[in-house]
Design a protein around this motif. Sequence first.
Motif, mmCIF file in Angstrom:
data_model
loop_
_atom_site.group_PDB
_atom_site.id
_atom_site.type_symbol
_atom_site.label_atom_id
_atom_site.label_comp_id
_atom_site.label_asym_id
_atom_site.label_seq_id
_atom_site.Cartn_x
_atom_site.Cartn_y
_atom_site.Cartn_z
ATOM 1 N N SER A 23 0.839 -1.201 0.000
ATOM 2 C CA SER A 23 0.000 0.000 0.000
ATOM 3 C C SER A 23 0.876 1.254 0.000
ATOM 4 O O SER A 23 1.707 1.439 0.893
ATOM 5 N N GLY A 39 -3.136 5.351 -3.229
ATOM 6 C CA GLY A 39 -4.313 6.150 -2.941
ATOM 7 C C GLY A 39 -4.032 7.278 -1.968
ATOM 8 O O GLY A 39 -2.974 7.342 -1.342
ATOM 9 N N HIS A 41 -5.164 8.451 1.420
ATOM 10 C CA HIS A 41 -5.812 7.963 2.641
ATOM 11 C C HIS A 41 -6.743 9.056 3.192
ATOM 12 O O HIS A 41 -6.482 10.253 2.996
ATOM 13 N N GLY A 66 -5.987 2.459 -3.571
ATOM 14 C CA GLY A 66 -6.210 2.329 -2.142
ATOM 15 C C GLY A 66 -4.921 2.413 -1.340
ATOM 16 O O GLY A 66 -3.830 2.380 -1.917
ATOM 17 N N GLU A 67 -4.932 2.611 -0.042
ATOM 18 C CA GLU A 67 -6.218 2.529 0.595
ATOM 19 C C GLU A 67 -6.872 3.908 0.618
ATOM 20 O O GLU A 67 -6.235 4.908 0.912
ATOM 21 N N VAL A 99 -10.794 -1.466 -5.628
ATOM 22 C CA VAL A 99 -10.548 -0.412 -4.643
ATOM 23 C C VAL A 99 -10.361 -1.041 -3.272
ATOM 24 O O VAL A 99 -11.172 -1.867 -2.846
ATOM 25 N N LEU A 101 -10.364 -0.368 0.647
ATOM 26 C CA LEU A 101 -11.059 0.624 1.456
ATOM 27 C C LEU A 101 -10.575 0.693 2.898
ATOM 28 O O LEU A 101 -10.318 -0.327 3.528
#
Length: 210
Positions: A23, A39, A41, A66-67, A99, A101
């Motif tokens: 991530s 992503g 956050h 993501g996240e 995605v 989450l």
Amino acid sequence: MNAPLVDLHTHNRDKGDHLKVVSLFLGDSKPKELPFSVGIHPYHANTSLDDLPLRFEMYQEMVAVGEIGLDRTIDIPIDVQHRTFTKQIEIAIARNLPVILHCVKAYADMLSILKRYPNHPFIFHAFDAKGNILESLLKYNCYFSVGMRELTRPKAAERIKKIPIDRLFLETDDGNSPILTVYECASSLLDTEVEPLAKQLYINYKRLFK
């Protein structure tokens, strides 16, 4: 041939001997030879959205967005979080990516958004919601990833058994437990062995990450 252990969400860039999705925050450098997600956050949702698709362009190899998500325990206004969140969902849809989450005390908000994208795949990382919330989310194309924090809480066995096995993932997130330990804990709670669990979760991974 045994299926690899899938670590659906981790912040650990060490390559290891299993399959992991690292991530990243938007702007981070890309890891070498590892699948990764990117992503903004919710903690960073109060940021400029100018040229957002262009900022994602440097991550052509990413396997998920993501996240990203919503968190009602932080100071950033929920409408600001909504705006940043939905902009990133649009990028995921445009690039046909699942995605990952982050959702904290915001499941009602999340359900209202999922209704707009009923067929797109969403994976709730660190999922630890009550059964009635799970039941509502299962109406959509949702998956659920859990780690040692969730697996060692009260009623963990009851909760993980309610997740359909073809919607389940496991993760290390930012914890210290190796992914094998997470699989051993989950397989014990599910009254199964690590190998068949790993096989099914790898099937789940291949279904989403093409």
